[in-house]
Design a protein around this motif. Structure first.
Motif, mmCIF file in Angstrom:
data_model
loop_
_atom_site.group_PDB
_atom_site.id
_atom_site.type_symbol
_atom_site.label_atom_id
_atom_site.label_comp_id
_atom_site.label_asym_id
_atom_site.label_seq_id
_atom_site.Cartn_x
_atom_site.Cartn_y
_atom_site.Cartn_z
ATOM 1 N N LYS A 284 8.673 2.311 12.935
ATOM 2 C CA LYS A 284 8.261 2.672 11.573
ATOM 3 C C LYS A 284 6.868 2.089 11.316
ATOM 4 C CE LYS A 284 8.213 3.358 7.021
ATOM 5 N NZ LYS A 284 6.875 2.803 6.757
ATOM 6 N N ALA A 285 5.947 2.941 10.867
ATOM 7 C CA ALA A 285 4.592 2.477 10.586
ATOM 8 C C ALA A 285 4.617 1.429 9.472
ATOM 9 C CB ALA A 285 3.711 3.648 10.181
ATOM 10 N N PRO A 286 3.928 0.298 9.642
ATOM 11 C CA PRO A 286 3.906 -0.741 8.605
ATOM 12 C C PRO A 286 2.937 -0.378 7.483
ATOM 13 C CG PRO A 286 2.585 -1.433 10.469
ATOM 14 C CD PRO A 286 3.175 -0.100 10.847
ATOM 15 N N ALA A 287 3.247 0.678 6.773
ATOM 16 C CA ALA A 287 2.373 1.179 5.704
ATOM 17 C C ALA A 287 3.220 1.727 4.569
ATOM 18 C CB ALA A 287 1.441 2.246 6.243
ATOM 19 N N ASN A 288 2.554 1.976 3.411
ATOM 20 C CA ASN A 288 3.245 2.355 2.184
ATOM 21 C C ASN A 288 4.292 1.298 1.834
ATOM 22 O OD1 ASN A 288 3.939 3.745 -0.092
ATOM 23 N ND2 ASN A 288 4.740 5.552 0.948
ATOM 24 N N VAL A 289 3.894 0.045 2.035
ATOM 25 C CA VAL A 289 4.742 -1.108 1.753
ATOM 26 C C VAL A 289 3.979 -2.020 0.800
ATOM 27 C CG1 VAL A 289 6.004 -3.046 2.731
ATOM 28 C CG2 VAL A 289 5.766 -0.932 4.040
ATOM 29 N N SER A 290 4.659 -2.569 -0.188
ATOM 30 C CA SER A 290 3.985 -3.435 -1.151
ATOM 31 C C SER A 290 3.856 -4.852 -0.607
ATOM 32 C CB SER A 290 4.746 -3.456 -2.473
ATOM 33 O OG SER A 290 6.048 -3.973 -2.288
ATOM 34 N N ILE B 79 -10.326 1.551 9.716
ATOM 35 C CA ILE B 79 -10.052 0.361 8.918
ATOM 36 C C ILE B 79 -8.911 0.697 7.963
ATOM 37 C CG2 ILE B 79 -11.022 -1.397 7.407
ATOM 38 C CD1 ILE B 79 -12.487 -1.179 10.077
ATOM 39 N N ASN B 80 -7.856 -0.091 7.993
ATOM 40 C CA ASN B 80 -6.709 0.170 7.128
ATOM 41 C C ASN B 80 -6.940 -0.426 5.746
ATOM 42 O OD1 ASN B 80 -5.063 1.486 9.141
ATOM 43 N ND2 ASN B 80 -4.845 -0.519 10.085
ATOM 44 N N ALA B 81 -6.770 0.397 4.734
ATOM 45 C CA ALA B 81 -7.057 -0.028 3.364
ATOM 46 C C ALA B 81 -5.840 -0.676 2.721
ATOM 47 C CB ALA B 81 -7.504 1.174 2.527
ATOM 48 N N ILE B 82 -6.129 -1.637 1.866
ATOM 49 C CA ILE B 82 -5.130 -2.213 0.970
ATOM 50 C C ILE B 82 -5.544 -1.791 -0.434
ATOM 51 C CG2 ILE B 82 -4.139 -4.332 0.060
ATOM 52 C CD1 ILE B 82 -4.614 -5.584 2.807
ATOM 53 N N ARG B 83 -4.687 -1.025 -1.079
ATOM 54 C CA ARG B 83 -5.062 -0.423 -2.353
ATOM 55 C C ARG B 83 -4.038 -0.722 -3.436
ATOM 56 N NH1 ARG B 83 -6.405 5.812 -1.486
ATOM 57 N NH2 ARG B 83 -6.749 5.564 -3.740
ATOM 58 N N THR B 84 -4.489 -0.617 -4.658
ATOM 59 C CA THR B 84 -3.595 -0.778 -5.792
ATOM 60 C C THR B 84 -3.380 0.563 -6.470
ATOM 61 O OG1 THR B 84 -3.236 -2.003 -7.857
ATOM 62 C CG2 THR B 84 -5.495 -1.360 -7.372
ATOM 63 N N PHE B 85 -2.145 0.844 -6.847
ATOM 64 C CA PHE B 85 -1.782 2.098 -7.495
ATOM 65 C C PHE B 85 -1.064 1.787 -8.802
ATOM 66 C CE2 PHE B 85 -2.090 3.064 -2.999
ATOM 67 C CZ PHE B 85 -2.778 4.270 -2.978
ATOM 68 N N ILE B 86 -1.359 2.563 -9.819
ATOM 69 C CA ILE B 86 -0.769 2.341 -11.140
ATOM 70 C C ILE B 86 0.753 2.463 -11.050
ATOM 71 C CG2 ILE B 86 -0.622 3.194 -13.506
ATOM 72 C CD1 ILE B 86 -3.512 4.155 -13.215
ATOM 73 N N GLY B 87 1.417 1.433 -11.499
ATOM 74 C CA GLY B 87 2.874 1.438 -11.517
ATOM 75 C C GLY B 87 3.524 1.118 -10.195
ATOM 76 N N GLU B 88 2.722 0.922 -9.133
ATOM 77 C CA GLU B 88 3.300 0.659 -7.817
ATOM 78 C C GLU B 88 2.861 -0.670 -7.229
ATOM 79 O OE1 GLU B 88 3.663 4.183 -5.101
ATOM 80 O OE2 GLU B 88 2.205 5.018 -6.497
ATOM 81 N N GLY B 89 1.837 -1.292 -7.802
ATOM 82 C CA GLY B 89 1.366 -2.565 -7.268
ATOM 83 C C GLY B 89 0.376 -2.374 -6.132
ATOM 84 N N THR B 90 0.270 -3.387 -5.308
ATOM 85 C CA THR B 90 -0.672 -3.374 -4.189
ATOM 86 C C THR B 90 0.057 -2.933 -2.930
ATOM 87 O OG1 THR B 90 -1.935 -5.179 -5.193
ATOM 88 C CG2 THR B 90 -2.294 -4.764 -2.849
ATOM 89 N N LEU B 91 -0.431 -1.853 -2.313
ATOM 90 C CA LEU B 91 0.230 -1.266 -1.151
ATOM 91 C C LEU B 91 -0.682 -1.276 0.065
ATOM 92 C CD1 LEU B 91 1.854 1.946 -2.721
ATOM 93 C CD2 LEU B 91 2.851 -0.343 -2.519
ATOM 94 N N VAL B 92 -0.059 -1.361 1.233
ATOM 95 C CA VAL B 92 -0.782 -1.147 2.495
ATOM 96 C C VAL B 92 -0.912 0.356 2.664
ATOM 97 C CG1 VAL B 92 -0.789 -1.579 4.965
ATOM 98 C CG2 VAL B 92 0.294 -3.232 3.427
ATOM 99 N N TRP B 93 -2.155 0.847 2.743
ATOM 100 C CA TRP B 93 -2.366 2.289 2.727
ATOM 101 C C TRP B 93 -3.148 2.733 3.979
ATOM 102 C CZ3 TRP B 93 0.817 4.837 0.037
ATOM 103 C CH2 TRP B 93 0.630 6.191 -0.265
#
Length: 547
Positions: free
Chosen positions: A379-385, A413-427
């Motif tokens: 499982k890819a370690p992404a879309n995880v808070s 480069i793998n981004a770490i982003r913040t999304f409204i209502g979801e917090g900070t996610l590995v994207w």
């Protein structure tokens, strides 16, 4: 066999019906290299020795507590000291003299705004730490700042478990690329680690940081071939549009073995250090005079009662001799200043903010561990808070991530982003080998490492066995059973085991008669690894009304 019997009777023979099984190796055992308070196990030195731990309590037991971190409070450029400007009226009742001194102090410290040539991730130019809109003060870290301790806390709070720690020195030493590289080399004798993480690489000079990170790739992809490096961007607390930290990484970082590592951007603002842990003890001794003067200036400007001013200033003056006071007295002073001086609280909040600014590699090591334990290495370690993370240091938009994720040079480069209502996610879920169809994704590279190492260790039992059909069938069956179990758990793609993998071994299939004469047994394993759905496209189209 009967000829071996001499005495009449009944003899029992047992024959193994099943081949050896392949035991799946651990996939998420990171090795951290860095500096600690000490490195000791009941009097035995652990310096430059990989040591296995499984909790933060064990880390503290073997390697000690947090590093000292003190900040200087200063102004940009050269100017008269604030202490000189406010010293004279502190003991007078002449309101005009006080006002004149305040105005002189403000004049001495305003309008000075020279840019720092070398950005410091633990400095701030925020106006929150000034006495007014035009004043320019900043907090500057004094000495080395060691990142391993707080990075370990971030690792465990994001799902981290068993790991190895290599202490290369204590807090009295300067962070050096040579010592950290030597710490990586000690991992060659350890079989269990599967990841290498060095948060303190970003505390080196830029050239030394890239040199150390390439050494990590060489260790993972050339020396061991069974490990994965997690990197941070040098100056990753900055916006790439202003400071080109991403461009510098891509231009200056070598590209050897890019499939054996991934890099994450930006750094993250964490909650590892709580505000009660910060006090005037985190202000460098050389800055205590300026610190007290700033607090005094604020009191003179904001407190209307002269009598109350003098009582507060009397408390502030105690900062001059905190070294002679007991810890209990200093605690009382800290609480008092926190209650009566808003600027004191602001500056401590600024220090807390800077101590909580951390590179994300340790958090990602924890995320890898958590995802591996709950879903599997495939499982890819992404879309995880991220836990204990309030926000990324830089807010990345959808358009800005396009160049991070897909680049002509292949250095994704793998981004770490913040999304409204979801917090900070590995994207992001790509290795640095972003243009490769084989090794583009982190989970593909790490799954293959797991399969290779598991089969390799199990097959060692057949070294020097007869190179004949019985051995071939046994090995084929052993590997096939293992891959079937991986397929059932979703690690391989295919509607059936035959679609997901195949194992080939035998004379005329993978070997020639000459191979057998030379003692070579060749096995070919084909696997269909599952890849992440990185882009989901949904097409909408209007149709004619049917009823």
């Amino acid at each position: 066999m009967a000829g071996a019997y001499k005495t009449p009777g009944v003899y029992i023979l047992e024959k193994d019906a099943f081949p050896n099984s392949v035991v799946e190796v651990a996939t998420a055992v990171p090795a951290f290299v860095g500096y600690t308070e000490f490195a000791d196990n009941k009097g035995k030195s652990l310096l430059n020795k990989p040591w296995r731990i499984s909790s933060m309590a064990e880390f503290i037991s073997y390697f000690g507590g947090p590093p000292p971190a003190t900040f200087k409070i200063a102004r940009k450029g050269a100017a008269p000291t604030v202490a000189d400007a406010v010293a004279s009226p502190a003991a007078t009742d002449d309101e005009k003299a006080i006002v004149d001194a305040i105005n002189a102090a403000r004049k001495a410290v305003t309008g000075i705004a020279s840019q720092d040539e070398n950005p410091d991730p633990f400095s701030t130019n925020d106006e929150d730490f000034s006495l007014g809109k035009d004043s320019k003060f900043f907090l500057s870290l004094e000495g080395q700042y060691y990142l391993l301790y707080r990075s370990m806390m971030l690792f465990f709070q994001n799902g981290g478990g068993a790991c190895y720690v290599v202490s290369v020195g204590n807090y009295a030493q300067e962070i050096a690329e040579g010592e950290l590289s030597a710490g990586v080399q000690t991992l060659k004798k350890e079989q269990e680690p599967t990841m290498v993480v060095i948060p303190e690489a970003v505390s080196l000079s830029e050239a030394d940081c890239y040199k150390l990170q390439q050494a990590m790739f060489n260790h993972c992809g050339y020396d061991m071939k069974n490990r994965f490096a997690i990197l941070d961007i040098y100056n990753g607390f900055q916006d790439n549009r202003d400071n080109e930290c991403i461009d510098n990484f891509r231009n200056k970082m070598a590209t050897n073995f890019p499939a054996f590592g991934a890099v994450y951007y930006p750094w993250v603002n964490t909650s590892i250090v709580s505000l009660p842990e910060v006090s005037f003890r985190n202000v460098h001794a050389d800055s205590l005079g300026d610190f007290a003067a700033l607090l005094t200036l604020e009191v003179r400007e904001t407190v209307p009662s002269l009598k109350k001013q003098e009582s507060i200033v009397a408390e502030i003056d105690k900062l001059a001799d905190i070294a002679s006071k007991s810890p209990a007295e200093n605690d009382v002073l800290h609480k008092t200043l926190n209650a009566v001086c808003p600027l004191y609280s602001k500056i401590l909040a600024g220090i807390q903010h800077k101590l909580n600014l951390l590179p994300p590699s340790a958090a990602m090591a924890g995320i890898y561990t958590m995802v591996d334990n709950t879903r599997g290495v495939w499982k890819a370690p992404a879309n995880v808070s991220l836990n204990s993370v309030s926000s990324p240091a830089v807010n990345i938009t959808h358009e800005e991530q396009e160049d991070l994720n897909v680049n002509t040079a292949g250095k994704s480069i793998n981004a770490i982003r913040t999304f409204i209502g979801e917090g900070t996610l590995v994207w992001g879920a790509r290795t640095l080998d972003g243009n490769s169809l084989d090794w583009r994704y982190i989970n593909v590279r790490r799954t293959m490492i797991m399969l290779e190492e598991s089969v390799k260790l199990a097959t060692k039992a057949y070294v020097f066995e007869p190179n004949v059909a019985n051995t071939w069938v046994t090995i084929k069956s052993m590997i096939g059973n293992f891959l079937t179990s991986v397929w059932k758990r979703g690690g391989l793609a295919g509607a059936s085991p035959d679609d997901a993998f195949s194992v080939h071994v035998g004379l005329g299939e993978t070997m020639t008669a000459e191979d057998i004469l030379e003692g070579v047994l060749r096995v070919t394993v084909l696997v269909a690894l599952s890849r992440p759905a990185e882009f989901i496209e949904i097409t909408f189209q209007q149709q004619m009304q049917k009823s």
